[in-house]
Write a protein that holds these residues in place. Structure first.
Motif, PDB file in Angstrom:
ATOM      1  N   ILE A   1       0.824  -1.203   0.000  1.00 56.76           N
ATOM      2  CA  ILE A   1       0.000   0.000   0.000  1.00 56.76           C
ATOM      3  C   ILE A   1       0.860   1.256   0.000  1.00 56.76           C
ATOM      4  CG2 ILE A   1      -1.670   1.312   1.376  1.00 56.76           C
ATOM      5  CD1 ILE A   1      -3.028  -1.318   2.052  1.00 56.76           C
TER       6      ILE A   1
ATOM      7  N   ASN B   1       3.781   1.787  -1.428  1.00 60.82           N
ATOM      8  CA  ASN B   1       4.354   2.043  -2.753  1.00 60.82           C
ATOM      9  C   ASN B   1       3.355   1.857  -3.884  1.00 60.82           C
ATOM     10  OD1 ASN B   1       7.119   2.586  -1.905  1.00 60.82           O
ATOM     11  ND2 ASN B   1       7.184   0.441  -1.310  1.00 60.82           N
ATOM     12  N   ARG B   2       2.096   1.526  -3.518  1.00 61.18           N
ATOM     13  CA  ARG B   2       1.010   1.364  -4.494  1.00 61.18           C
ATOM     14  C   ARG B   2       1.370   0.363  -5.590  1.00 61.18           C
ATOM     15  NH1 ARG B   2      -3.207   4.948  -4.025  1.00 61.18           N
ATOM     16  NH2 ARG B   2      -2.947   6.454  -2.338  1.00 61.18           N
ATOM     17  N   THR B   3       1.848  -0.790  -5.149  1.00 57.79           N
ATOM     18  CA  THR B   3       2.152  -1.855  -6.088  1.00 57.79           C
ATOM     19  C   THR B   3       1.356  -3.102  -5.727  1.00 57.79           C
ATOM     20  OG1 THR B   3       4.051  -2.677  -4.801  1.00 57.79           O
ATOM     21  CG2 THR B   3       4.494  -0.985  -6.465  1.00 57.79           C
TER      22      THR B   3
ATOM     23  N   PHE C   1      -6.141   1.240  -1.436  1.00 55.26           N
ATOM     24  CA  PHE C   1      -4.900   2.001  -1.305  1.00 55.26           C
ATOM     25  C   PHE C   1      -5.046   3.182  -0.338  1.00 55.26           C
ATOM     26  CE2 PHE C   1      -4.059  -0.166  -5.357  1.00 55.26           C
ATOM     27  CZ  PHE C   1      -2.805  -0.665  -5.081  1.00 55.26           C
ATOM     28  N   GLU C   2      -6.260   3.461   0.090  1.00 53.60           N
ATOM     29  CA  GLU C   2      -6.500   4.483   1.111  1.00 53.60           C
ATOM     30  C   GLU C   2      -6.812   3.842   2.460  1.00 53.60           C
ATOM     31  OE1 GLU C   2      -8.003   4.936  -2.135  1.00 53.60           O
ATOM     32  OE2 GLU C   2      -6.117   6.033  -2.383  1.00 53.60           O
TER      33      GLU C   2
END
Length: 264
Positions: A213, A215-217, A237-238
């Protein structure tokens, strides 16, 4: 702004020669590394300020819009005592060198389980010309929180968050899912009643899916599968976790949730 914290090796009780509030800044304990330096006191660790966004009203007071925590300032008082001018100048030069750098991790001996992040914005010598002075180190924390060590919660297809240190919603770092020994067309992860991620397009049996989460990968067996996310059904992701939340994935045989507690 996000920070990637390292686990700094710390003892649970400070050595006898250190003051109880001894400062370690960017991996360097000042009392240990500079013989002439002695921590006196620390101020500001428990403070916080909150900025309010308001609008004018026709009546009394203001109309509240939102608020956010402001930066915090921690001040460390110290003595620097030397018996010669050369030793004093050398010690002060060394001190200035150790305090350089932006957004550095630091902690105090009386709270070894927490790490803070800040930049030294002021160093003062209140008695210039003396060989025995009291000074201050001002550290500005753009991120006002103190951060605990990494924690991990595991479960089968459900991981329960039951950490007494979670006093208010916390960020999630990663969620690692080991899939069932059969392939599936879809996968769904939920956190409490508020956050969800749905995947489609086929997922291989026994695969390991890693959601990072910070690094949003999103990867499966090391390969990105961001293209499998159903965007309209995903807000993970939030995500925030709170005590009592369940992280659920019915397609999993094991879930690992990593997070760090942050407190004011």
């Amino acid at each position: 702004m996000s920070y990637e914290f390292r686990d700094i090796e710390k003892t649970t009780s400070p050595p006898d020669k250190r003051p109880v509030e001894s400062l370690t800044f960017s991996g360097h304990n000042l009392d240990d590394e500079i013989a002439e330096f002695h921590t006196v006191n620390v101020d500001g660790r428990d403070n916080y300020t909150r900025k309010l966004q308001v609008a004018d009203t026709f009546g009394d007071g203001d109309f509240f819009l939102n608020s956010q925590l402001d930066h915090n300032i921690v001040t460390v008082g110290f003595f620097l005592i030397a018996d010669t001018t050369d030793k004093f100048n050398s010690a002060f030069t060394r001190l200035k060198y150790l305090l350089q750098g932006d957004e550095k991790e630091f902690y105090f001996d009386d709270e070894p389980e927490f790490v803070r992040v800040g930049t030294v914005t002021k160093l003062t010598n209140t008695e210039p010309g003396s060989l025995s002075v009291k000074g201050t180190i001002e550290i500005t924390m753009s991120d006002p929180y103190r951060h605990g060590q990494s924690k991990e919660v595991t479960g089968g297809n459900v991981a329960m968050i039951n950490d007494p240190q979670i006093l208010y919603p916390q960020n999630v770092d990663t969620i690692v899912v080991k899939l069932l020994p059969q392939s599936t067309d879809n996968m769904r992860i939920t956190i409490g009643n508020s956050y969800i991620m749905e995947l489609g397009g086929g997922l291989s049996a026994n695969s390991t899916v890693v959601l990072d989460i910070n690094n949003r990968t999103l990867t499966m067996n090391g390969t990105s599968i961001l293209n499998k996310i159903k965007i309209m059904n995903t807000n993970i992701f939030e995500a925030k976790i709170k005590k009592g939340d369940k992280v659920v994935c019915l397609e999993a045989i094991q879930i690992k949730v990593k997070y760090r507690v942050k407190l004011l």
